[in-house]
Write a protein that holds these residues in place. Sequence first.
Motif, PDB file in Angstrom:
ATOM      1  N   VAL A  78     -22.485  93.399 -49.904  1.00  0.00           N
ATOM      2  CA  VAL A  78     -22.110  94.221 -51.055  1.00  0.00           C
ATOM      3  C   VAL A  78     -23.346  94.397 -51.942  1.00  0.00           C
ATOM      4  CG1 VAL A  78     -20.753  94.201 -53.177  1.00  0.00           C
ATOM      5  CG2 VAL A  78     -19.682  93.597 -51.007  1.00  0.00           C
ATOM      6  N   GLU A  79     -23.550  95.616 -52.424  1.00  0.00           N
ATOM      7  CA  GLU A  79     -24.752  96.036 -53.167  1.00  0.00           C
ATOM      8  C   GLU A  79     -25.993  96.088 -52.269  1.00  0.00           C
ATOM      9  OE1 GLU A  79     -24.356  97.453 -55.886  1.00  0.00           O
ATOM     10  OE2 GLU A  79     -22.510  96.582 -56.692  1.00  0.00           O
ATOM     11  N   GLY A  80     -25.769  95.946 -50.946  1.00  0.00           N
ATOM     12  CA  GLY A  80     -26.883  96.032 -50.003  1.00  0.00           C
ATOM     13  C   GLY A  80     -27.268  97.481 -49.721  1.00  0.00           C
ATOM     14  N   ARG A  81     -28.407  97.649 -49.078  1.00  0.00           N
ATOM     15  CA  ARG A  81     -28.924  98.980 -48.755  1.00  0.00           C
ATOM     16  C   ARG A  81     -29.202  99.113 -47.274  1.00  0.00           C
ATOM     17  NH1 ARG A  81     -33.119 101.463 -52.771  1.00  0.00           N
ATOM     18  NH2 ARG A  81     -31.922 101.279 -54.670  1.00  0.00           N
ATOM     19  N   MET A  82     -28.882 100.300 -46.755  1.00  0.00           N
ATOM     20  CA  MET A  82     -29.229 100.627 -45.358  1.00  0.00           C
ATOM     21  C   MET A  82     -30.032 101.920 -45.375  1.00  0.00           C
ATOM     22  SD  MET A  82     -26.915 101.238 -41.889  1.00  0.00           S
ATOM     23  CE  MET A  82     -25.405 101.195 -42.697  1.00  0.00           C
ATOM     24  N   VAL A  83     -31.121 101.976 -44.585  1.00  0.00           N
ATOM     25  CA  VAL A  83     -31.894 103.211 -44.444  1.00  0.00           C
ATOM     26  C   VAL A  83     -31.779 103.647 -42.990  1.00  0.00           C
ATOM     27  CG1 VAL A  83     -34.203 104.230 -44.552  1.00  0.00           C
ATOM     28  CG2 VAL A  83     -33.450 102.657 -46.343  1.00  0.00           C
ATOM     29  N   ILE A  84     -31.400 104.909 -42.785  1.00  0.00           N
ATOM     30  CA  ILE A  84     -31.092 105.376 -41.437  1.00  0.00           C
ATOM     31  C   ILE A  84     -31.249 106.901 -41.328  1.00  0.00           C
ATOM     32  CG2 ILE A  84     -28.608 105.380 -42.099  1.00  0.00           C
ATOM     33  CD1 ILE A  84     -27.940 104.819 -39.139  1.00  0.00           C
ATOM     34  N   ASP A 104     -31.605 113.775 -41.350  1.00  0.00           N
ATOM     35  CA  ASP A 104     -31.872 113.492 -42.754  1.00  0.00           C
ATOM     36  C   ASP A 104     -32.080 111.994 -42.886  1.00  0.00           C
ATOM     37  OD1 ASP A 104     -31.557 116.079 -43.832  1.00  0.00           O
ATOM     38  OD2 ASP A 104     -29.383 115.878 -43.668  1.00  0.00           O
ATOM     39  N   LEU A 105     -33.096 111.624 -43.640  1.00  0.00           N
ATOM     40  CA  LEU A 105     -33.319 110.207 -43.897  1.00  0.00           C
ATOM     41  C   LEU A 105     -32.374 109.794 -45.020  1.00  0.00           C
ATOM     42  CD1 LEU A 105     -34.988 107.768 -43.134  1.00  0.00           C
ATOM     43  CD2 LEU A 105     -36.664 108.457 -44.842  1.00  0.00           C
ATOM     44  N   GLN A 106     -31.401 108.936 -44.695  1.00  0.00           N
ATOM     45  CA  GLN A 106     -30.386 108.573 -45.676  1.00  0.00           C
ATOM     46  C   GLN A 106     -30.539 107.133 -46.156  1.00  0.00           C
ATOM     47  OE1 GLN A 106     -26.459 109.476 -44.120  1.00  0.00           O
ATOM     48  NE2 GLN A 106     -26.811 111.680 -44.334  1.00  0.00           N
ATOM     49  N   LEU A 107     -30.367 106.984 -47.474  1.00  0.00           N
ATOM     50  CA  LEU A 107     -30.258 105.652 -48.068  1.00  0.00           C
ATOM     51  C   LEU A 107     -28.779 105.453 -48.366  1.00  0.00           C
ATOM     52  CD1 LEU A 107     -31.161 103.071 -49.558  1.00  0.00           C
ATOM     53  CD2 LEU A 107     -31.542 104.484 -51.585  1.00  0.00           C
ATOM     54  N   VAL A 108     -28.183 104.407 -47.773  1.00  0.00           N
ATOM     55  CA  VAL A 108     -26.755 104.137 -47.937  1.00  0.00           C
ATOM     56  C   VAL A 108     -26.618 102.853 -48.751  1.00  0.00           C
ATOM     57  CG1 VAL A 108     -24.578 103.787 -46.695  1.00  0.00           C
ATOM     58  CG2 VAL A 108     -26.419 105.112 -45.616  1.00  0.00           C
ATOM     59  N   ILE A 109     -25.928 102.934 -49.878  1.00  0.00           N
ATOM     60  CA  ILE A 109     -25.740 101.749 -50.725  1.00  0.00           C
ATOM     61  C   ILE A 109     -24.268 101.363 -50.684  1.00  0.00           C
ATOM     62  CG2 ILE A 109     -25.956 100.787 -53.058  1.00  0.00           C
ATOM     63  CD1 ILE A 109     -28.207 102.832 -53.555  1.00  0.00           C
ATOM     64  N   LYS A 110     -23.995 100.072 -50.429  1.00  0.00           N
ATOM     65  CA  LYS A 110     -22.609  99.605 -50.364  1.00  0.00           C
ATOM     66  C   LYS A 110     -22.154  99.141 -51.745  1.00  0.00           C
ATOM     67  CE  LYS A 110     -19.825  96.927 -47.196  1.00  0.00           C
ATOM     68  NZ  LYS A 110     -20.007  96.212 -45.928  1.00  0.00           N
ATOM     69  N   ARG A 111     -21.154  99.821 -52.279  1.00  0.00           N
ATOM     70  CA  ARG A 111     -20.610  99.489 -53.602  1.00  0.00           C
ATOM     71  C   ARG A 111     -19.748  98.229 -53.542  1.00  0.00           C
ATOM     72  NH1 ARG A 111     -24.101 101.662 -56.634  1.00  0.00           N
ATOM     73  NH2 ARG A 111     -23.972 103.904 -56.939  1.00  0.00           N
ATOM     74  N   SER A 112     -19.494  97.623 -54.712  1.00  0.00           N
ATOM     75  CA  SER A 112     -18.721  96.377 -54.734  1.00  0.00           C
ATOM     76  C   SER A 112     -17.292  96.590 -54.243  1.00  0.00           C
ATOM     77  CB  SER A 112     -18.738  95.760 -56.126  1.00  0.00           C
ATOM     78  OG  SER A 112     -18.412  96.738 -57.071  1.00  0.00           O
ATOM     79  N   ASN A 113     -16.768  97.832 -54.339  1.00  0.00           N
ATOM     80  CA  ASN A 113     -15.421  98.093 -53.815  1.00  0.00           C
ATOM     81  C   ASN A 113     -15.451  98.500 -52.340  1.00  0.00           C
ATOM     82  OD1 ASN A 113     -16.430 100.639 -53.842  1.00  0.00           O
ATOM     83  ND2 ASN A 113     -14.968 101.501 -55.298  1.00  0.00           N
ATOM     84  N   GLY A 114     -16.631  98.404 -51.720  1.00  0.00           N
ATOM     85  CA  GLY A 114     -16.735  98.736 -50.300  1.00  0.00           C
ATOM     86  C   GLY A 114     -17.076 100.195 -50.027  1.00  0.00           C
ATOM     87  N   ASP A 115     -17.052 101.033 -51.076  1.00  0.00           N
ATOM     88  CA  ASP A 115     -17.423 102.450 -50.904  1.00  0.00           C
ATOM     89  C   ASP A 115     -18.915 102.574 -50.622  1.00  0.00           C
ATOM     90  OD1 ASP A 115     -14.868 103.185 -51.385  1.00  0.00           O
ATOM     91  OD2 ASP A 115     -15.238 104.058 -53.381  1.00  0.00           O
TER      92      ASP A 115
END
Length: 215
Positions: free
Chosen positions: A166-172, A181-192
Amino acid sequence: MTIDDKLTAMVNYQLTARGITDSRVLDAMSRVKRHLFVPDEEKGFAYDDRPLFIGSGQTISQPYIVALMTEILDVKADHTILEIGTGSGYQTAILAELGREVYTIERIKALHTQAEERLTALGYKNIHYKLDDGTIGWKEHAPFDRIIVTAAAPEIPERLFSQLQVEGRMVIPVGGKIRQDLQLVIKRSNGDRKIINHGGCLFVPLIGKEGWQND
Ligand code: SAH
């Protein structure tokens, strides 16, 4: 020009001049010698502004893309990182310079073996290697603070997202086989998830259960 001069020029003209500002990333890119990660016939181009062939039909991204992905990943010194697509091990070395532990998965045996030997010889002790389909992640060591995928995915692999802290980041890189597209994905505390787009890129395909089915 000596190797050190080429490395300094690479950092100044390809990274700093194009907007990479994180000093930890710039320092790591200055420490890792890119020519040690490519085959002999590519060594002369190791510090050029272009991708390079690393064998088994795969490529290592141009230095700017490695730096950009690393900068938006925002690795802290206490982070555990999962990398999918070990390849030459160049990006792995940059991550190992910045974080605490790096778990890296590669599906091609020759690349996996060579990268492990190379990084071990260079003295890295905080890298763990696995030969497997990385789209299913490495659940024994999850959750990860950071996940980086260095091959192009048709969509965000759900199992990888589920292994992100949670609050982690993925780059993909996400998209078709010839442009992503180079995407930065951030995981919100509610899982979104929050997705931030960082522009177009071109990677070799991510092949596996939650990637493309074949080359
Ligand atoms: N980061 C690498 C570049 C890797 S190129 C470097 O710095 O050299 C992308 C790599 O992803 C290739 O080596 C390819 O074999 C690997 N790959 C593709 N699909 C994969 C999967 N499902 N699991 C693990 N590795 C994969």
